[in-house]
Write an enzyme that holds these catalytic residues in place. Structure first.
Site, PDB file in Angstrom:
ATOM      1  N   LEU A 282       0.989  -1.212  -0.025  1.00 17.00           N
ATOM      2  CA  LEU A 282       0.064   0.043  -0.215  1.00 17.00           C
ATOM      3  C   LEU A 282       0.699   1.140  -0.056  1.00 17.00           C
ATOM      4  O   LEU A 282       2.043   1.152   0.794  1.00 17.00           O
ATOM      5  CB  LEU A 282      -0.756  -0.010   1.065  1.00 17.00           C
ATOM      6  CG  LEU A 282      -2.237  -1.093   1.333  1.00 17.00           C
ATOM      7  CD1 LEU A 282      -2.870  -1.047   2.634  1.00 17.00           C
ATOM      8  CD2 LEU A 282      -2.973  -0.412   0.102  1.00 17.00           C
ATOM      9  N   ASP A 283       0.525   2.278  -0.505  1.00 14.26           N
ATOM     10  CA  ASP A 283       1.511   3.430  -0.842  1.00 14.26           C
ATOM     11  C   ASP A 283       1.439   4.300   0.713  1.00 14.26           C
ATOM     12  O   ASP A 283       0.599   4.222   1.248  1.00 14.26           O
ATOM     13  CB  ASP A 283       1.030   4.250  -1.933  1.00 14.26           C
ATOM     14  CG  ASP A 283      -0.301   5.070  -1.850  1.00 14.26           C
ATOM     15  OD1 ASP A 283      -0.785   5.316  -0.896  1.00 14.26           O
ATOM     16  OD2 ASP A 283      -0.930   5.275  -3.082  1.00 14.26           O
ATOM     17  N   LEU A 284       2.176   5.224   0.600  1.00 12.24           N
ATOM     18  CA  LEU A 284       2.460   5.953   1.934  1.00 12.24           C
ATOM     19  C   LEU A 284       1.186   6.411   2.477  1.00 12.24           C
ATOM     20  O   LEU A 284       0.864   6.646   3.778  1.00 12.24           O
ATOM     21  CB  LEU A 284       3.535   7.213   1.600  1.00 12.24           C
ATOM     22  CG  LEU A 284       3.832   7.854   2.663  1.00 12.24           C
ATOM     23  CD1 LEU A 284       4.610   7.289   3.703  1.00 12.24           C
ATOM     24  CD2 LEU A 284       4.600   9.048   2.366  1.00 12.24           C
TER      25      LEU A 284
END
Length: 235
Positions: A105-107
């Site tokens: 999952l991105d930041l």
């Protein structure tokens, strides 16, 4: 932990620092057990998760580990990062250094994240042929419109990669909130798909992977091991 496979005689020779002919003697004397069964075949193929004992003493007892984490926003999906706290930093288990991430999952996204030391399991999870659906709750900056539903279902062409996304299911939950289900994970795919409608994503939260739902009792940053039935239920 990448799963390595080898012949039993080679593994025991390496682990015990003895010659292979001495391993044959151990087998002939019925002193070796693999996963609770008597081992007699030098050609037996074992892997890094095989439980191996000699004279009742454990030679190898690595165990496959599967962890569910409620990833918070602002934590990076990586094992090491010089700028941000990583998902590994959130874990409080002695084996965390052996884990890798199965589906990032991105930041700025949150929700269900899986970690494991079983590379075969994570590879199966990521293969397109497995068709493991991932479900997200998405909050948008602007109102959702009904014309988005067929656009997601028909797939979208991205010229930069020269790809067309697989059909994705979009369900409108309210004016600004939608549920999106897809079976692939191209780079920032959901954000880019809504970007076609000039509708920025404000929040992106992964709710499930396959049949596995994020445990509602886990607060952001908390984690737990998967139950054996959950490990298989994903597929």
């Amino acid at each position: 932990m990448a799963i390595s496979r080898s012949r039993l005689d080679k593994l025991l020779s390496d682990k015990l620092n003895i010659k292979r002919k001495d391993v044959r003697l151990l087998l002939a004397q019925k002193r070796v057990f693999v996963d609770g069964s008597l081992a007699l075949d030098i050609d037996l193929i074992v892997d890094s998760f095989s439980l191996i004992t000699v004279d009742g003493d454990i030679v190898q007892a690595n165990q496959a580990k599967y962890v569910m984490l409620h990833k918070p926003v602002g934590v990076v999906s990586a094992t090491k990062d010089e700028l941000h706290k990583t998902v590994i930093d959130l874990l409080d288990v002695p084996y965390k250094s052996s884990l890798h991430i199965a589906g990032r999952l991105d930041l700025n996204s949150s929700g269900l994240l899986l970690l494991t030391n079983d590379s075969r399991w994570s590879e199966r999870l990521s293969k397109p042929d497995s068709k493991v659906a991932k479900s997200y709750q998405v909050t948008l900056a602007n109102k959702l419109t009904e014309d988005m539903i067929p656009a997601f279902l028909n797939g979208m062409y991205f010229e930069f990669e020269n790809i067309t996304t697989k059909p994705a299911k979009l369900e409108v939950l309210s004016d600004y909130v939608a549920k999106v289900e897809l079976v692939e994970g191209k780079y920032h795919q959901i954000k880019r798909m809504f970007g076609r409608f000039r509708n920025p994503v404000v929040k992106l939260h992964r709710q499930s992977i396959g049949n596995l739902q994020l445990d509602v009792t886990l607060k952001p940053g908390e984690s737990r091991e998967l139950h054996p039935v959950e490990v298989q239920s994903i597929f």
